[in-house]
Design a protein around this motif. Structure first.
Motif, PDB file in Angstrom:
ATOM      1  N   PRO A   1      20.991   8.556 -25.247  1.00 35.80           N
ATOM      2  CA  PRO A   1      19.979   7.536 -24.942  1.00 35.80           C
ATOM      3  C   PRO A   1      18.722   8.101 -24.277  1.00 35.80           C
ATOM      4  CG  PRO A   1      22.156   6.714 -24.384  1.00 35.80           C
ATOM      5  CD  PRO A   1      22.316   8.160 -24.764  1.00 35.80           C
ATOM      6  N   ALA A   2      18.880   9.071 -23.394  1.00 39.43           N
ATOM      7  CA  ALA A   2      17.722   9.634 -22.692  1.00 39.43           C
ATOM      8  C   ALA A   2      16.732  10.283 -23.654  1.00 39.43           C
ATOM      9  CB  ALA A   2      18.171  10.643 -21.643  1.00 39.43           C
ATOM     10  N   ALA A   3      17.215  10.784 -24.793  1.00 42.09           N
ATOM     11  CA  ALA A   3      16.326  11.411 -25.768  1.00 42.09           C
ATOM     12  C   ALA A   3      15.359  10.398 -26.385  1.00 42.09           C
ATOM     13  CB  ALA A   3      17.138  12.091 -26.871  1.00 42.09           C
ATOM     14  N   LEU A   4      15.725   9.117 -26.344  1.00 42.09           N
ATOM     15  CA  LEU A   4      14.849   8.058 -26.858  1.00 42.09           C
ATOM     16  C   LEU A   4      14.172   7.286 -25.727  1.00 42.09           C
ATOM     17  CD1 LEU A   4      17.000   6.623 -29.789  1.00 42.09           C
ATOM     18  CD2 LEU A   4      15.064   8.184 -29.911  1.00 42.09           C
ATOM     19  N   GLY A   5      14.283   7.806 -24.509  1.00 45.16           N
ATOM     20  CA  GLY A   5      13.633   7.159 -23.376  1.00 45.16           C
ATOM     21  C   GLY A   5      14.439   6.007 -22.796  1.00 45.16           C
ATOM     22  N   MET A   6      15.739   5.987 -23.050  1.00 44.37           N
ATOM     23  CA  MET A   6      16.613   4.939 -22.510  1.00 44.37           C
ATOM     24  C   MET A   6      17.451   5.538 -21.373  1.00 44.37           C
ATOM     25  SD  MET A   6      17.991   3.407 -26.156  1.00 44.37           S
ATOM     26  CE  MET A   6      19.179   2.331 -25.385  1.00 44.37           C
ATOM     27  N   PHE A   7      17.657   4.740 -20.362  1.00 44.38           N
ATOM     28  CA  PHE A   7      18.472   5.177 -19.246  1.00 44.38           C
ATOM     29  C   PHE A   7      19.600   4.169 -19.069  1.00 44.38           C
ATOM     30  CE2 PHE A   7      14.299   6.931 -18.789  1.00 44.38           C
ATOM     31  CZ  PHE A   7      14.581   8.273 -18.604  1.00 44.38           C
ATOM     32  N   VAL A   8      20.836   4.682 -19.077  1.00 43.22           N
ATOM     33  CA  VAL A   8      22.024   3.837 -19.070  1.00 43.22           C
ATOM     34  C   VAL A   8      22.790   4.071 -17.777  1.00 43.22           C
ATOM     35  CG1 VAL A   8      24.146   3.260 -20.303  1.00 43.22           C
ATOM     36  CG2 VAL A   8      22.124   4.010 -21.584  1.00 43.22           C
ATOM     37  N   TYR A   9      23.075   2.965 -17.071  1.00 45.85           N
ATOM     38  CA  TYR A   9      23.840   3.050 -15.832  1.00 45.85           C
ATOM     39  C   TYR A   9      25.106   2.215 -15.986  1.00 45.85           C
ATOM     40  CZ  TYR A   9      25.112   2.850 -10.916  1.00 45.85           C
ATOM     41  OH  TYR A   9      25.779   2.967  -9.737  1.00 45.85           O
ATOM     42  N   PRO A  10      26.249   2.804 -15.654  1.00 48.91           N
ATOM     43  CA  PRO A  10      27.511   2.054 -15.793  1.00 48.91           C
ATOM     44  C   PRO A  10      27.620   0.964 -14.731  1.00 48.91           C
ATOM     45  CG  PRO A  10      27.929   4.223 -14.878  1.00 48.91           C
ATOM     46  CD  PRO A  10      26.471   4.168 -15.203  1.00 48.91           C
ATOM     47  N   GLY A  11      27.310  -0.253 -15.097  1.00 42.45           N
ATOM     48  CA  GLY A  11      27.287  -1.366 -14.150  1.00 42.45           C
ATOM     49  C   GLY A  11      28.660  -1.859 -13.735  1.00 42.45           C
ATOM     50  N   SER A  12      29.696  -1.522 -14.475  1.00 44.19           N
ATOM     51  CA  SER A  12      31.040  -2.005 -14.144  1.00 44.19           C
ATOM     52  C   SER A  12      31.964  -0.864 -13.756  1.00 44.19           C
ATOM     53  CB  SER A  12      31.626  -2.756 -15.348  1.00 44.19           C
ATOM     54  OG  SER A  12      30.796  -3.831 -15.715  1.00 44.19           O
ATOM     55  N   GLY A  13      31.400   0.230 -13.292  1.00 46.86           N
ATOM     56  CA  GLY A  13      32.194   1.362 -12.834  1.00 46.86           C
ATOM     57  C   GLY A  13      32.863   2.147 -13.947  1.00 46.86           C
ATOM     58  N   GLN A  14      32.295   2.126 -15.141  1.00 46.48           N
ATOM     59  CA  GLN A  14      32.874   2.873 -16.254  1.00 46.48           C
ATOM     60  C   GLN A  14      32.816   4.376 -15.956  1.00 46.48           C
ATOM     61  OE1 GLN A  14      30.406   0.592 -16.479  1.00 46.48           O
ATOM     62  NE2 GLN A  14      30.591  -0.674 -18.314  1.00 46.48           N
ATOM     63  N   SER A  15      33.816   5.086 -16.444  1.00 51.58           N
ATOM     64  CA  SER A  15      33.841   6.542 -16.264  1.00 51.58           C
ATOM     65  C   SER A  15      32.853   7.188 -17.233  1.00 51.58           C
ATOM     66  CB  SER A  15      35.248   7.084 -16.536  1.00 51.58           C
ATOM     67  OG  SER A  15      35.552   6.951 -17.925  1.00 51.58           O
TER      68      SER A  15
ATOM     69  N   GLY B   1      19.853  -0.327 -39.925  1.00 51.67           N
ATOM     70  CA  GLY B   1      19.610   0.539 -41.076  1.00 51.67           C
ATOM     71  C   GLY B   1      18.678   1.693 -40.737  1.00 51.67           C
ATOM     72  N   ILE B   2      18.524   1.974 -39.466  1.00 54.18           N
ATOM     73  CA  ILE B   2      17.592   3.009 -39.001  1.00 54.18           C
ATOM     74  C   ILE B   2      18.377   4.181 -38.442  1.00 54.18           C
ATOM     75  CG2 ILE B   2      15.801   3.545 -37.288  1.00 54.18           C
ATOM     76  CD1 ILE B   2      14.991   0.566 -37.457  1.00 54.18           C
ATOM     77  N   ASP B   3      17.980   5.377 -38.857  1.00 53.34           N
ATOM     78  CA  ASP B   3      18.513   6.604 -38.277  1.00 53.34           C
ATOM     79  C   ASP B   3      17.391   7.189 -37.414  1.00 53.34           C
ATOM     80  OD1 ASP B   3      19.541   9.042 -37.565  1.00 53.34           O
ATOM     81  OD2 ASP B   3      19.825   9.768 -39.617  1.00 53.34           O
ATOM     82  N   PRO B   4      17.514   7.107 -36.089  1.00 49.29           N
ATOM     83  CA  PRO B   4      16.414   7.562 -35.237  1.00 49.29           C
ATOM     84  C   PRO B   4      16.157   9.060 -35.300  1.00 49.29           C
ATOM     85  CG  PRO B   4      18.325   7.094 -33.901  1.00 49.29           C
ATOM     86  CD  PRO B   4      18.665   6.660 -35.308  1.00 49.29           C
ATOM     87  N   THR B   5      17.090   9.824 -35.861  1.00 45.96           N
ATOM     88  CA  THR B   5      16.882  11.270 -35.961  1.00 45.96           C
ATOM     89  C   THR B   5      16.146  11.653 -37.232  1.00 45.96           C
ATOM     90  OG1 THR B   5      19.019  11.610 -37.055  1.00 45.96           O
ATOM     91  CG2 THR B   5      18.983  11.733 -34.638  1.00 45.96           C
TER      92      THR B   5
ATOM     93  N   LYS C   1      11.822   3.290 -34.139  1.00 46.75           N
ATOM     94  CA  LYS C   1      12.621   3.739 -32.997  1.00 46.75           C
ATOM     95  C   LYS C   1      12.756   2.640 -31.954  1.00 46.75           C
ATOM     96  CE  LYS C   1      12.141   8.660 -33.599  1.00 46.75           C
ATOM     97  NZ  LYS C   1      11.527   9.902 -33.196  1.00 46.75           N
ATOM     98  N   ASP C   2      11.708   1.849 -31.761  1.00 44.01           N
ATOM     99  CA  ASP C   2      11.795   0.729 -30.814  1.00 44.01           C
ATOM    100  C   ASP C   2      12.852  -0.281 -31.258  1.00 44.01           C
ATOM    101  OD1 ASP C   2       9.917   1.736 -29.063  1.00 44.01           O
ATOM    102  OD2 ASP C   2       8.260   0.498 -29.830  1.00 44.01           O
ATOM    103  N   ALA C   3      12.885  -0.596 -32.553  1.00 43.12           N
ATOM    104  CA  ALA C   3      13.885  -1.531 -33.070  1.00 43.12           C
ATOM    105  C   ALA C   3      15.291  -0.974 -32.858  1.00 43.12           C
ATOM    106  CB  ALA C   3      13.633  -1.809 -34.555  1.00 43.12           C
ATOM    107  N   PHE C   4      15.470   0.325 -33.114  1.00 41.78           N
ATOM    108  CA  PHE C   4      16.774   0.940 -32.914  1.00 41.78           C
ATOM    109  C   PHE C   4      17.168   0.901 -31.440  1.00 41.78           C
ATOM    110  CE2 PHE C   4      19.667   4.383 -32.009  1.00 41.78           C
ATOM    111  CZ  PHE C   4      20.631   4.220 -32.994  1.00 41.78           C
ATOM    112  N   LYS C   5      16.230   1.227 -30.554  1.00 40.04           N
ATOM    113  CA  LYS C   5      16.510   1.227 -29.114  1.00 40.04           C
ATOM    114  C   LYS C   5      16.922  -0.159 -28.625  1.00 40.04           C
ATOM    115  CE  LYS C   5      13.150   3.119 -26.771  1.00 40.04           C
ATOM    116  NZ  LYS C   5      11.918   3.790 -26.312  1.00 40.04           N
TER     117      LYS C   5
END
Length: 172
Positions: A36-50, A70-74, A153-157
């Motif tokens: 996710p960070a490669a596309l400018g997204m930052f993910v935080y485990p809100g429920s204590g996921q490992s 139907g989008i391949d962001p790469t 890429k925005d639609a995929f994100k």
């Protein structure tokens, strides 16, 4: 000679064994091609996921987002074709230059030479104009390709983020 035979035999036995690998189990999700960070997204485990659960969820959501959009962001965006620049600018320029050259030549008294000089100058100006228009069309096509890629890429994100948020992650 004996060593060469042993090496050849070992290679003959090892190659088929190395080529035969068990395929991925049915239903297995391949790892996401990007994080996710490669596309400018930052993910935080809100429920204590490992970290392992987060990686698994990212992979599942990546696959889901690809399927939904139907989008391949790469993959590189298909380039937008530059608009065609019509030919004939040199001819039009030569004709216009000849007319102007004839008028100037009539004043000076050298109509034929004025027309010839005007035609050459007009043709050169026409070629320059065509090159300029062609470069502008290529620049516009390049900008359109970049805009299209960003939009894809925005639609995929959005899809990837929606899936992750549905699994209890905070996505920014």
């Amino acid at each position: 000679m004996k060593n060469a035979l042993v090496v050849a035999l070992a290679v003959a036995v090892a190659l088929p064994a190395a080529a035969h690998q068990d395929p991925a189990p049915p239903g297995a999700v391949p790892p996401a091609a990007v994080k996710p960070a490669a596309l400018g997204m930052f993910v935080y485990p809100g429920s204590g996921q490992s970290a392992g659960k987060q990686a698994e969820d990212e992979n599942l959501c990546y696959a889901w987002a690809r399927q939904q959009t139907g989008i391949d962001p790469t993959a590189a965006a298909a380039p937008v074709e530059a608009a065609d620049v019509p030919r004939g600018d040199a001819v039009k320029g030569a004709a216009g230059g000849a007319v102007v050259g004839t008028a100037v030549g009539a004043i000076v008294g050298e109509t034929g030479e004025g027309a010839a000089v005007g035609a050459v100058a007009g043709a050169a100006k026409g070629r320059r104009e065509r090159k300029k228009k062609k470069k502008e069309a290529e620049t516009q096509a390049q900008q359109a390709t970049q805009t299209q890629d960003a939009s894809r890429k925005d639609a995929f994100k959005k899809a990837w983020g929606a899936c992750l948020e549905g699994r209890g992650y905070s996505v920014k």
